[in-house]
Design a protein around this motif. Sequence first.
Motif, PDB file in Angstrom:
ATOM      1  N   VAL A 185       0.845  -1.197   0.000  1.00 24.63           N
ATOM      2  CA  VAL A 185       0.000   0.000   0.000  1.00 24.63           C
ATOM      3  C   VAL A 185       0.875   1.240   0.000  1.00 24.63           C
ATOM      4  CG1 VAL A 185      -1.866   1.197   1.225  1.00 24.63           C
ATOM      5  CG2 VAL A 185      -1.719  -1.294   1.320  1.00 24.63           C
ATOM      6  N   GLU A 186       0.386   2.317  -0.617  1.00 20.59           N
ATOM      7  CA  GLU A 186       1.110   3.594  -0.592  1.00 20.59           C
ATOM      8  C   GLU A 186       1.416   3.949   0.860  1.00 20.59           C
ATOM      9  OE1 GLU A 186       2.946   7.042  -1.492  1.00 20.59           O
ATOM     10  OE2 GLU A 186       2.281   5.526  -2.946  1.00 20.59           O
ATOM     11  N   PHE A 187       2.701   4.099   1.171  1.00 22.26           N
ATOM     12  CA  PHE A 187       3.130   4.208   2.570  1.00 22.26           C
ATOM     13  C   PHE A 187       2.482   5.406   3.272  1.00 22.26           C
ATOM     14  CE2 PHE A 187       6.178   5.517   5.904  1.00 22.26           C
ATOM     15  CZ  PHE A 187       6.155   4.363   6.666  1.00 22.26           C
ATOM     16  N   ALA A 188       2.305   6.495   2.560  1.00 22.94           N
ATOM     17  CA  ALA A 188       1.718   7.686   3.188  1.00 22.94           C
ATOM     18  C   ALA A 188       0.329   7.404   3.742  1.00 22.94           C
ATOM     19  CB  ALA A 188       1.643   8.828   2.178  1.00 22.94           C
ATOM     20  N   LEU A 189      -0.386   6.434   3.148  1.00 23.68           N
ATOM     21  CA  LEU A 189      -1.748   6.125   3.586  1.00 23.68           C
ATOM     22  C   LEU A 189      -1.774   5.273   4.852  1.00 23.68           C
ATOM     23  CD1 LEU A 189      -3.352   5.227   0.116  1.00 23.68           C
ATOM     24  CD2 LEU A 189      -3.470   7.413   1.338  1.00 23.68           C
ATOM     25  N   VAL A 190      -0.707   4.528   5.091  1.00 25.47           N
ATOM     26  CA  VAL A 190      -0.705   3.597   6.229  1.00 25.47           C
ATOM     27  C   VAL A 190       0.379   3.934   7.247  1.00 25.47           C
ATOM     28  CG1 VAL A 190      -1.671   1.703   4.871  1.00 25.47           C
ATOM     29  CG2 VAL A 190       0.818   1.984   5.002  1.00 25.47           C
ATOM     30  N   GLN A 191       1.047   5.073   7.061  1.00 25.03           N
ATOM     31  CA  GLN A 191       2.200   5.382   7.910  1.00 25.03           C
ATOM     32  C   GLN A 191       1.840   5.389   9.396  1.00 25.03           C
ATOM     33  OE1 GLN A 191       4.321   8.893   6.751  1.00 25.03           O
ATOM     34  NE2 GLN A 191       5.797   8.771   8.428  1.00 25.03           N
ATOM     35  N   LYS A 192       0.708   6.014   9.752  1.00 22.52           N
ATOM     36  CA  LYS A 192       0.313   6.085  11.162  1.00 22.52           C
ATOM     37  C   LYS A 192       0.068   4.698  11.731  1.00 22.52           C
ATOM     38  CE  LYS A 192      -1.710  10.746  11.250  1.00 22.52           C
ATOM     39  NZ  LYS A 192      -2.953  11.532  11.469  1.00 22.52           N
TER      40      LYS A 192
END
Length: 211
Positions: free
Chosen positions: A88-95
């Motif tokens: 998954v696009e890391f920015a979407l799951v970073q938290k």
Amino acid sequence: MGNSSSTNKVSAQDKAILDMKVQRDKLHQYQKRIKVVTDRETDIARECLRANQKDKALLALRRKKYQETLLAKTDQQLAQLQALTSDVEFALVQKDVVFGLQQGTAVLKEIHKEMGGLEKVELILEESAEAQAYQKEINEMLGGKMSNEEEDAVEDELEAMEREAASKDDVPSLPDAPTRIQEPLPDAPAADPKQRAQERARRRAQEQIAA
């Protein structure tokens, strides 16, 4: 600015992946080291059964089950985080990933504490005030951290140990005199697993009330 933002995203993702690799490597090291402890807990459970101390045998097996479950769940969680970060696009799951890594760190600390050494495990066998306080502490701690399914698995393991011990204690009988062939007696019906689980749940509830 576009390049700077992209660089920050990549570096954060790389750091998360590195943190996951470190956690999994540490976890796998713990899995090898804690096997010495869990093997001893199994031996202690057998010793306690031979001494007719079923409550202590159950405690040793519950502690072993908790440690094994802790390791397995953490390994599974880290594998899921790794897949999430890759797919998954890391920015979407970073938290979510950062939170998962924080949880992983906390669990690794708990596992490290659980490995505490064989001297702690040996306290299950003892009768001193220190040993009794430790046994009570472990019972109370495990009471809030193990599911009913895990408790049932522990009791199944204990019952298997009891059957094993009983079979070893059986004295071989002298051969019977020749006689006419008799039909084998039918096996006793096995206990209903659902009924057995209900009985265990009732017993646990009664023990909590008594405590």
